[in-house]
Design an enzyme around this catalytic site. Structure first.
Site, mmCIF file in Angstrom:
data_model
loop_
_atom_site.group_PDB
_atom_site.id
_atom_site.type_symbol
_atom_site.label_atom_id
_atom_site.label_comp_id
_atom_site.label_asym_id
_atom_site.label_seq_id
_atom_site.Cartn_x
_atom_site.Cartn_y
_atom_site.Cartn_z
ATOM 1 N N ARG A 147 0.879 -1.183 0.000
ATOM 2 C CA ARG A 147 0.000 0.000 0.000
ATOM 3 C C ARG A 147 0.904 1.217 0.000
ATOM 4 O O ARG A 147 1.704 1.412 0.910
ATOM 5 C CB ARG A 147 -0.902 0.001 1.234
ATOM 6 C CG ARG A 147 -1.524 1.362 1.494
ATOM 7 C CD ARG A 147 -2.632 1.322 2.508
ATOM 8 N NE ARG A 147 -3.803 0.655 1.972
ATOM 9 C CZ ARG A 147 -5.012 0.718 2.523
ATOM 10 N NH1 ARG A 147 -5.205 1.414 3.633
ATOM 11 N NH2 ARG A 147 -6.031 0.088 1.979
ATOM 12 N N HIS B 214 -7.535 0.787 -6.333
ATOM 13 C CA HIS B 214 -7.695 -0.075 -5.160
ATOM 14 C C HIS B 214 -8.343 -1.391 -5.605
ATOM 15 O O HIS B 214 -9.498 -1.681 -5.297
ATOM 16 C CB HIS B 214 -8.576 0.650 -4.132
ATOM 17 C CG HIS B 214 -8.471 0.110 -2.734
ATOM 18 N ND1 HIS B 214 -7.683 -0.976 -2.403
ATOM 19 C CD2 HIS B 214 -9.079 0.506 -1.570
ATOM 20 C CE1 HIS B 214 -7.807 -1.220 -1.101
ATOM 21 N NE2 HIS B 214 -8.636 -0.335 -0.583
ATOM 22 N N ASP C 162 -16.981 7.416 -1.215
ATOM 23 C CA ASP C 162 -15.672 7.312 -0.546
ATOM 24 C C ASP C 162 -15.423 8.676 0.101
ATOM 25 O O ASP C 162 -16.110 9.656 -0.193
ATOM 26 C CB ASP C 162 -14.600 6.979 -1.605
ATOM 27 C CG ASP C 162 -13.212 6.717 -1.020
ATOM 28 O OD1 ASP C 162 -13.083 6.565 0.213
ATOM 29 O OD2 ASP C 162 -12.250 6.671 -1.811
ATOM 30 N N CYS D 169 -16.262 1.828 0.964
ATOM 31 C CA CYS D 169 -15.051 1.031 1.233
ATOM 32 C C CYS D 169 -14.597 1.174 2.684
ATOM 33 O O CYS D 169 -13.895 0.305 3.198
ATOM 34 C CB CYS D 169 -13.937 1.441 0.274
ATOM 35 S SG CYS D 169 -13.486 3.176 0.381
ATOM 36 N N ARG E 82 -13.583 -8.420 1.958
ATOM 37 C CA ARG E 82 -12.158 -8.166 1.701
ATOM 38 C C ARG E 82 -11.363 -9.435 2.005
ATOM 39 O O ARG E 82 -10.464 -9.813 1.271
ATOM 40 C CB ARG E 82 -11.641 -7.008 2.577
ATOM 41 C CG ARG E 82 -12.198 -5.628 2.260
ATOM 42 C CD ARG E 82 -11.766 -5.137 0.901
ATOM 43 N NE ARG E 82 -10.320 -5.075 0.754
ATOM 44 C CZ ARG E 82 -9.540 -4.085 1.211
ATOM 45 N NH1 ARG E 82 -10.068 -3.041 1.811
ATOM 46 N NH2 ARG E 82 -8.224 -4.116 1.019
HETATM 47 N N1 NVA Z 1 -9.790 6.994 -1.191
HETATM 48 C C1 NVA Z 1 -9.446 6.481 0.107
HETATM 49 C C2 NVA Z 1 -9.729 5.012 0.181
HETATM 50 C C3 NVA Z 1 -9.440 4.391 1.531
HETATM 51 C C4 NVA Z 1 -9.667 2.921 1.542
HETATM 52 C C5 NVA Z 1 -7.989 6.789 0.391
HETATM 53 O O1 NVA Z 1 -7.160 6.636 -0.531
HETATM 54 O O2 NVA Z 1 -7.677 7.175 1.495
HETATM 55 N N1 CP Z 2 -11.113 0.053 2.623
HETATM 56 C C1 CP Z 2 -9.827 -0.062 3.030
HETATM 57 O O1 CP Z 2 -8.907 -0.293 2.254
HETATM 58 O O2 CP Z 2 -9.656 0.070 4.375
HETATM 59 P P1 CP Z 2 -8.292 0.237 5.155
HETATM 60 O O3 CP Z 2 -7.720 1.575 4.756
HETATM 61 O O4 CP Z 2 -8.660 0.179 6.598
HETATM 62 O O5 CP Z 2 -7.351 -0.864 4.755
#
Ligand code: NVA
Ligand code: CP
Length: 301
Positions: free
Chosen positions: A103, A130, A220, A260, A288
């Site tokens: 990530r 994602h 989101d 999400c 997930r």
């Molecule tokens: N758009 C959000 C998604 C989190 C799962 C982010 O990148 O923080």
């Molecule tokens: N939706 C998602 O990816 O959650 P986290 O940021 O908690 O991993």
């Protein structure tokens, strides 16, 4: 099946379907106490340059369920956080691990890991996309609605990682996709062009038009990880880009709501709509685990 999961665009409809079918099977087995140690002795490294609840826990538990193990590698502790090139990290970690979940911010970092390493790489979120989340989203939609073909998916909010992956996933599975976002916050241009050429796709700044007759509405956060200092400005820009009763009054009467997570109540979604659809949203979060286990089996098995 591709060697990596860098983005959904790399998977065919057939491959996505195979992942979803396996995810359903693994979910059934887990619920019924049927052991599936398919990845016995395998180790997944999980590199995190951003926070996570769902991705971290679901990948770690997923590897455990599959008989393997997972290492949490925070970039705060890795030499990568002190400037060691990702190209070198990739080659070093390839000698220890059977796969890497990462990530991070830039998509090109994930691509570089795949290029220089020799083990499967899984994208656990970048600013661009994602894919793991959207595989779980597709699993959840199919679970609740039975099929994809001809159904309408609507996304309201920032046109970034979630929007990009939802568009690709929805169009690949034969759904109609509409996105509502403020001007200047549209999804990736190339993805939108691809979506128009490969299915029914609309991007508008009119949320009611986007939501009309949809079978599922996604949203989101208004400010993603890394954009915390833009929060005040974004609150003004995204005002009105919210899933609320008015939006739900124009969807199909039995439309699902998905998020999400983490969610910011009274920003991108009202507390009322969130709670009314909490069972769908937490089923999405649970999936997930099952969807990613399917990815792990396909790539590391
Ligand atoms: N758009 C959000 C998604 C989190 C799962 C982010 O990148 O923080
Ligand atoms: N939706 C998602 O990816 O959650 P986290 O940021 O908690 O991993």
């Amino acid at each position: 099946m591709a060697k990596h999961l860098l983005k959904l665009m790399d998977l065919s409809r057939q491959e996505i379907t195979e992942i979803l079918d396996l995810a359903d099977k693994l979910k059934y087995e887990k619920k019924n106490g049927i052991e599936h140690h398919i990845l016995k002795g395998k180790t997944l490294g999980m590199i995190f340059q951003k926070s996570s609840t769902r991705t971290r826990v679901s990948f770690e538990v997923g590897m455990y369920d599959l008989g393997g193990s997972a290492l949490f590698l925070s970039s705060r502790d890795l030499q990568i956080g002190r400037g060691e090139p990702v190209e070198d990290t990739a080659r070093v970690l390839s000698g220890y691990l059977d796969g890497i979940m990462i990530r991070t911010f830039e998509q090109k970092e994930v691509e570089a890991l795949a290029e220089y390493g020799s083990i499967p790489i899984i994208n656990g979120l970048t600013d661009y996309c994602h894919p793991c989340q959207v595989l779980a989203d597709l699993q959840t939609f199919r679970e609740f609605k039975g099929s994809f073909e001809g159904k309408k998916m609507c996304y309201i909010g920032d046109g970034n990682n979630m929007a990009n992956s939802l568009i690709v996933g929805g169009i690949k599975m034969g759904m109609k996709v509409s996105v509502a976002c403020p001007e200047g916050y549209e999804p990736d241009k190339e993805i939108m062009e691809w979506a128009k050429a490969n299915g029914e796709f609309v991007c508008t700044d009119n949320i009611l038009e986007a939501a009309k007759d949809s079978d599922v509405v996604y949203t989101d956060v208004w400010a993603s990880m890394g954009q915390e200092n833009e929060m005040a400005e974004r609150k003004k820009i995204f005002e009105g880009y919210q899933i609320n009763d008015e939006v739900m009054s124009v969807t199909k009467p039995d439309a699902m709501v998905q998020h999400c997570l983490p969610a910011h109540r009274e920003e991108e979604i009202t507390a009322k709509v969130f709670e009314a659809h909490a069972n769908e949203i937490f089923a999405e979060a649970e999936n997930r685990l099952h969807a990613q286990k399917a990815v792990l089996v396909k790539l590391l098995g």
